[in-house]
Design a protein around this motif. Structure first.
Motif, PDB file in Angstrom:
ATOM      1  N   GLN A 135       1.300  -0.960   0.222  1.00  0.00           N
ATOM      2  CA  GLN A 135      -0.138   0.176  -0.210  1.00  0.00           C
ATOM      3  C   GLN A 135       0.816   1.008   0.006  1.00  0.00           C
ATOM      4  O   GLN A 135       0.562   2.436   0.170  1.00  0.00           O
ATOM      5  CB  GLN A 135      -0.666  -0.022   0.759  1.00  0.00           C
ATOM      6  N   LEU A 171      -1.437   4.637   0.167  1.00  0.00           N
ATOM      7  CA  LEU A 171      -3.176   4.533   0.357  1.00  0.00           C
ATOM      8  C   LEU A 171      -3.606   4.689   2.184  1.00  0.00           C
ATOM      9  O   LEU A 171      -3.063   5.057   2.792  1.00  0.00           O
ATOM     10  CB  LEU A 171      -4.395   3.356   0.554  1.00  0.00           C
ATOM     11  N   ARG A 225      -9.712   3.230   2.797  1.00  0.00           N
ATOM     12  CA  ARG A 225      -8.211   4.381   1.955  1.00  0.00           C
ATOM     13  C   ARG A 225      -8.653   4.802   1.579  1.00  0.00           C
ATOM     14  O   ARG A 225      -8.955   3.586  -0.284  1.00  0.00           O
ATOM     15  CB  ARG A 225      -6.807   3.679   2.482  1.00  0.00           C
ATOM     16  N   ARG A 226      -7.236   5.472   0.629  1.00  0.00           N
ATOM     17  CA  ARG A 226      -7.897   5.806  -0.455  1.00  0.00           C
ATOM     18  C   ARG A 226      -6.176   6.563  -1.251  1.00  0.00           C
ATOM     19  O   ARG A 226      -5.267   7.076  -0.284  1.00  0.00           O
ATOM     20  CB  ARG A 226      -8.452   7.660  -0.894  1.00  0.00           C
ATOM     21  N   PRO A 227      -5.696   6.209  -2.843  1.00  0.00           N
ATOM     22  CA  PRO A 227      -4.853   6.511  -2.719  1.00  0.00           C
ATOM     23  C   PRO A 227      -4.102   7.898  -3.017  1.00  0.00           C
ATOM     24  O   PRO A 227      -5.280   8.764  -3.860  1.00  0.00           O
ATOM     25  CB  PRO A 227      -4.636   6.087  -4.311  1.00  0.00           C
ATOM     26  N   GLY A 246      -2.466   3.449  -8.967  1.00  0.00           N
ATOM     27  CA  GLY A 246      -3.329   2.607  -8.426  1.00  0.00           C
ATOM     28  C   GLY A 246      -4.496   1.722  -9.019  1.00  0.00           C
ATOM     29  O   GLY A 246      -5.515   1.474  -8.688  1.00  0.00           O
ATOM     30  N   LYS A 247      -4.771   1.575 -10.371  1.00  0.00           N
ATOM     31  CA  LYS A 247      -4.968   1.339 -11.431  1.00  0.00           C
ATOM     32  C   LYS A 247      -4.935  -0.058 -10.351  1.00  0.00           C
ATOM     33  O   LYS A 247      -5.876  -1.330 -10.544  1.00  0.00           O
ATOM     34  CB  LYS A 247      -5.175   0.831 -12.558  1.00  0.00           C
ATOM     35  N   TRP A 260      -4.236  -1.927  -8.224  1.00  0.00           N
ATOM     36  CA  TRP A 260      -4.206  -1.771  -5.969  1.00  0.00           C
ATOM     37  C   TRP A 260      -6.170  -2.167  -6.350  1.00  0.00           C
ATOM     38  O   TRP A 260      -6.674  -1.702  -5.108  1.00  0.00           O
ATOM     39  CB  TRP A 260      -3.684  -0.706  -5.784  1.00  0.00           C
ATOM     40  N   CYS A 304      -8.683   0.727  -7.743  1.00  0.00           N
ATOM     41  CA  CYS A 304      -8.542   2.232  -7.011  1.00  0.00           C
ATOM     42  C   CYS A 304      -9.232   2.773  -8.270  1.00  0.00           C
ATOM     43  O   CYS A 304      -9.281   2.227  -9.586  1.00  0.00           O
ATOM     44  CB  CYS A 304      -7.376   3.348  -6.603  1.00  0.00           C
ATOM     45  N   GLN A 305     -10.231   4.112  -8.438  1.00  0.00           N
ATOM     46  CA  GLN A 305     -11.045   4.531  -9.168  1.00  0.00           C
ATOM     47  C   GLN A 305     -10.549   5.773  -9.443  1.00  0.00           C
ATOM     48  O   GLN A 305     -11.418   6.490  -9.729  1.00  0.00           O
ATOM     49  CB  GLN A 305     -12.382   4.312  -8.495  1.00  0.00           C
ATOM     50  N   GLN A 306      -9.455   6.506  -7.976  1.00  0.00           N
ATOM     51  CA  GLN A 306      -9.305   7.684  -8.240  1.00  0.00           C
ATOM     52  C   GLN A 306      -7.956   7.575  -7.575  1.00  0.00           C
ATOM     53  O   GLN A 306      -7.246   6.813  -7.183  1.00  0.00           O
ATOM     54  CB  GLN A 306     -10.216   8.698  -7.521  1.00  0.00           C
ATOM     55  N   LEU A 307      -7.373   8.807  -7.707  1.00  0.00           N
ATOM     56  CA  LEU A 307      -6.372   9.162  -7.382  1.00  0.00           C
ATOM     57  C   LEU A 307      -6.140  10.711  -6.917  1.00  0.00           C
ATOM     58  O   LEU A 307      -7.141  11.859  -7.538  1.00  0.00           O
ATOM     59  CB  LEU A 307      -5.082   9.433  -8.320  1.00  0.00           C
TER      60      LEU A 307
END
Length: 181
Positions: free
Chosen positions: A69, A92, A103-105, A133-134, A136, A138-141
């Protein structure tokens, strides 16, 4: 991070190479971050040793305890004896005021040595972070940028980041980029 296929991630100028940071990169990373974010002036010269030590301990801890992460990338100038000329971190993170939320990137410490700027290095590091990020899922950075840094803001807008929120009392803004799978 070593499982990523870096050749598919970036298209850097010929003399540059993008790779994960290693613990032995610590001293170069510290100097790059120190000079990028805290230019030395007459007024802060006496604080430099303390700032250097703080940055060093922070980066050392993150590199030592890196997980799936967290990632720190560096751009190497092959023509200058493998000197580190750029860096970025992605992790993250949970928001302080919402610790139970997912958690978010978050991208941090985007830095390129002054003489290596305007060559697309920061853009390529950010695109590599998108790739991470992709992977992981995730849909947003997210990232923060100082409101008095128009070149960075322009770069972030150019590659698709939008204003998420502004913190006027802190002179920074949060930006977000949607990642489409």
């Amino acid at each position: 991070m070593s499982r990523l296929n870096w050749d598919r991630v970036h298209t850097l100028p010929q003399d540059y190479w993008l790779r994960p940071a290693y613990p032995e990169d610590l001293s170069q990373l510290v100097e790059l971050l120190l000079t990028s974010f805290y230019p030395q002036h007459r007024c802060n010269r006496w604080l430099y040793p303390l700032m250097r030590m703080g940055i060093q301990e922070d980066i050392k801890r993150r590199l030592k305890h890196s997980s799936n992460q967290y990632g720190c990338l560096v751009v190497i100038d092959k023509s200058a004896g493998a000197a580190i000329v750029g860096t970025v971190e992605i992790s993250l993170r949970s928001q302080l005021w919402q610790p139970l939320q997912p958690r978010r990137p978050y991208i941090a410490n985007v830095a390129v040595e002054r003489q290596h700027r305007r060559r697309g290095l920061a853009q390529q590091m950010l695109l590599a972070c998108e790739y991470i990020g992709k992977n992981w899922g995730c849909q947003q950075l997210y990232l923060h940028v100082a409101t008095d840094n128009p070149p960075a803001i322009a770069l972030y807008h150019k590659i698709g980041y939008q204003l998420h929120s502004q913190h006027p009392w802190q002179r920074k803004q949060m930006m977000v980029k949607e990642l489409f799978h």
